[in-house]
Scaffold this active site. Structure first.
Site, short mmCIF file in Angstrom:
data_model
loop_
_atom_site.label_atom_id
_atom_site.label_comp_id
_atom_site.label_asym_id
_atom_site.label_seq_id
_atom_site.Cartn_x
_atom_site.Cartn_y
_atom_site.Cartn_z
N CYS A 110 0.82 -1.23 0.00
CA CYS A 110 0.00 0.00 0.00
C CYS A 110 0.85 1.27 0.00
CB CYS A 110 -0.93 0.02 1.20
SG CYS A 110 -1.99 -1.43 1.23
N HIS A 244 -3.22 7.17 2.62
CA HIS A 244 -3.78 5.91 2.16
C HIS A 244 -5.20 5.79 2.72
CE1 HIS A 244 -4.42 1.86 1.18
NE2 HIS A 244 -3.94 1.29 2.26
N ASN A 274 -10.38 0.43 -0.04
CA ASN A 274 -8.92 0.45 0.03
C ASN A 274 -8.37 -0.11 -1.28
OD1 ASN A 274 -6.25 -0.34 0.46
ND2 ASN A 274 -6.61 -1.00 2.57
O1 UT7 Z 1 -4.14 -1.43 3.23
C1 UT7 Z 1 -3.30 -1.98 4.21
C2 UT7 Z 1 -3.56 -1.32 5.50
N1 UT7 Z 1 -4.77 -1.85 6.06
C3 UT7 Z 1 -5.32 -1.26 7.10
O2 UT7 Z 1 -4.85 -0.26 7.56
C4 UT7 Z 1 -6.50 -1.97 7.76
C5 UT7 Z 1 -6.50 -1.73 9.25
N2 UT7 Z 1 -7.52 -2.49 9.95
C6 UT7 Z 1 -8.84 -2.22 9.83
O3 UT7 Z 1 -9.22 -1.36 9.06
C7 UT7 Z 1 -9.79 -2.97 10.73
O4 UT7 Z 1 -9.08 -3.71 11.68
C8 UT7 Z 1 -10.79 -3.90 9.97
C9 UT7 Z 1 -11.76 -3.07 9.19
C10 UT7 Z 1 -10.00 -4.83 9.06
C11 UT7 Z 1 -11.57 -4.74 10.98
O5 UT7 Z 1 -12.24 -3.89 11.90
P1 UT7 Z 1 -12.12 -4.15 13.47
O6 UT7 Z 1 -12.91 -3.13 14.12
O7 UT7 Z 1 -10.65 -4.22 13.82
O8 UT7 Z 1 -12.82 -5.54 13.61
P2 UT7 Z 1 -12.26 -6.88 14.28
O9 UT7 Z 1 -11.36 -7.58 13.34
O10 UT7 Z 1 -11.78 -6.59 15.66
O11 UT7 Z 1 -13.61 -7.69 14.41
C12 UT7 Z 1 -14.65 -7.25 15.30
C13 UT7 Z 1 -15.85 -8.15 15.09
C14 UT7 Z 1 -15.51 -9.64 15.11
O12 UT7 Z 1 -16.59 -10.32 15.70
P3 UT7 Z 1 -16.52 -10.79 17.24
O13 UT7 Z 1 -15.33 -11.70 17.30
O14 UT7 Z 1 -16.33 -9.55 18.03
O15 UT7 Z 1 -17.83 -11.46 17.43
C15 UT7 Z 1 -15.44 -9.99 13.65
O16 UT7 Z 1 -15.72 -11.34 13.42
O17 UT7 Z 1 -16.42 -7.89 13.80
C16 UT7 Z 1 -16.53 -9.11 13.09
N3 UT7 Z 1 -16.38 -8.81 11.65
C17 UT7 Z 1 -17.41 -8.48 10.89
N4 UT7 Z 1 -18.72 -8.34 11.15
C18 UT7 Z 1 -19.51 -7.98 10.12
C19 UT7 Z 1 -15.23 -8.82 10.94
N5 UT7 Z 1 -15.52 -8.48 9.67
C20 UT7 Z 1 -16.85 -8.27 9.60
C21 UT7 Z 1 -17.73 -7.90 8.59
N6 UT7 Z 1 -19.04 -7.76 8.87
N7 UT7 Z 1 -17.31 -7.66 7.33
#
Ligand code: UT7
Length: 317
Positions: A110, A244, A274
């Site tokens: 990225c 980004h 992204n």
């Molecule tokens: O381009 C390279 C650089 N990339 C980045 O900078 C990305 C940085 N990271 C992020 O943007 C975020 O971490 C994400 C968007 C990838 C994920 O968001 P988050 O708030 O960190 O979610 P999480 O991974 O902690 O998941 C929270 C909950 C989980 O459920 P439980 O375990 O709390 O029940 C996931 O299973 O959200 C769930 N979850 C979803 N729910 C609905 C994960 N993806 C989804 C989804 N829809 N698409």
């Protein structure tokens, strides 16, 4: 010898995939994606490659710069999702737009466009180059696992490009790499060698979202702070920030922690998601086209992601 940016361009494929469309494929919702990521829709290729996007973005940037393809001395493209390892994206652009200069690709995920731009600035320092085309182009839909809701809702396709020429606009840069495959990894095709016995991971994007998020917030804030100070400016001097477009919450954190008004941050993540190395040049082209950035304005650009890597540069527009 420094540089100035004299033309920008962007291209995204026509097909729009909304959050509701994705909710039919995986267990997700528009509400979750908007709140946690800030993406409402993304563009997805139906028959075009990353190189096809790059050609269109490049033609727009060259037209915007007011030069002809024959006047280019070098083309550098960044991509992690090109159709071919060879010919390169840059080489395909060279052929398709009718340029004759050397062309090559780099990969820093990225942060790739800003690594490519910094590489172009170094070539410019030789004093023998007039115009260089720098591109970020991605068809991430090719390397996304469409059954994995933690990644397939985030990414999108597109390309952005910029033409640089001799000038005094590039005030400084900061590049960072921390070789690590535990947080973000994109394995390539494992091959079919009957002699290779080690594991061949699936060729899809793997990302530990939370670890990437922490890395991203830390890098975007510290890279911008350190770079601006190293170049002898204060954060108050900054007119525009192009980062980004990975997650709207990362941009919100950066705005708060840098105490920089959100109005100074260009944001288009809602429309495209992204797009990895294409994210910064698409945003730059849209900021340029909006007419909001004027000659003499101070612009800071920042990117972060796979590698792990981050990059930032300060530009007098
Ligand atoms: O381009 C390279 C650089 N990339 C980045 O900078 C990305 C940085 N990271 C992020 O943007 C975020 O971490 C994400 C968007 C990838 C994920 O968001 P988050 O708030 O960190 O979610 P999480 O991974 O902690 O998941 C929270 C909950 C989980 O459920 P439980 O375990 O709390 O029940 C996931 O299973 O959200 C769930 N979850 C979803 N729910 C609905 C994960 N993806 C989804 C989804 N829809 N698409």
């Amino acid at each position: 010898m420094s540089i100035k940016i004299i033309g920008t361009g962007a291209y995204v494929p026509e097909k729009v995939v909304t959050n509701d469309d994705l909710a039919k494929l995986v267990d997700t919702s528009d509400e979750w994606i908007m709140q946690r990521v800030g993406v409402s829709q993304r563009r997805v290729s139906v028959d075009e490659t990353a190189s096809d996007f790059a050609v269109k973005a490049s033609l727009a940037a060259i037209k915007n710069a007011g030069i002809k393809p024959e006047e280019l001395d070098l083309i550098i493209a960044a991509s992690v999702s090109a159709e071919n390892i060879c010919p390169t994206v840059a080489g395909t652009v060279q052929k398709e737009i009718g340029a004759t200069c050397p062309a090559f690709d780099i990969n820093s995920a990225c942060s790739g466009f800003l690594f490519a731009l910094d590489t172009a600035v170094s070539f410019m320092a030789r004093g023998t180059y007039e115009n260089i085309l720098v591109i970020g182009a991605e068809r991430l839909s090719k390397i996304v696992d469409w059954t994995d809701r933690s990644t397939c809702v985030i990414f999108g396709d597109g390309a952005g490009a910029a033409v640089i020429t001799k000038g005094e606009g590039y005030l400084g840069s900061k590049l960072f790499t921390q070789g690590d495959d535990s947080v973000i990894k994109i394995p390539s095709f494992g091959g079919t060698s009957p002699f290779y016995t080690a594991e061949k991971p699936a060729p899809y994007i793997f990302m530990d979202g939370q670890e990437t998020f922490k890395f991203a917030v830390n890098k975007i804030v510290n890279d911008i702070k350190e770079l601006v100070s190293k170049c002898g400016y204060t954060l108050d001097d900054i007119d525009h920030v192009v980062t980004h477009q990975a997650n709207i919450r990362i941009i919100d954190y950066a705005s708060k922690r840098l105490k920089l008004s959100k109005d100074k941050f260009f944001v288009n993540i809602e429309k495209y998601g992204n797009t990895s190395s294409a994210s910064v040049p698409i945003a730059l082209a849209e900021l340029d086209a909006s007419g909001k950035i004027k000659r003499g304005d101070l612009l800071v650009m920042s990117a972060f992601g796979g590698g792990l890597s981050s990059a930032a540069c300060l530009i007098r527009w």
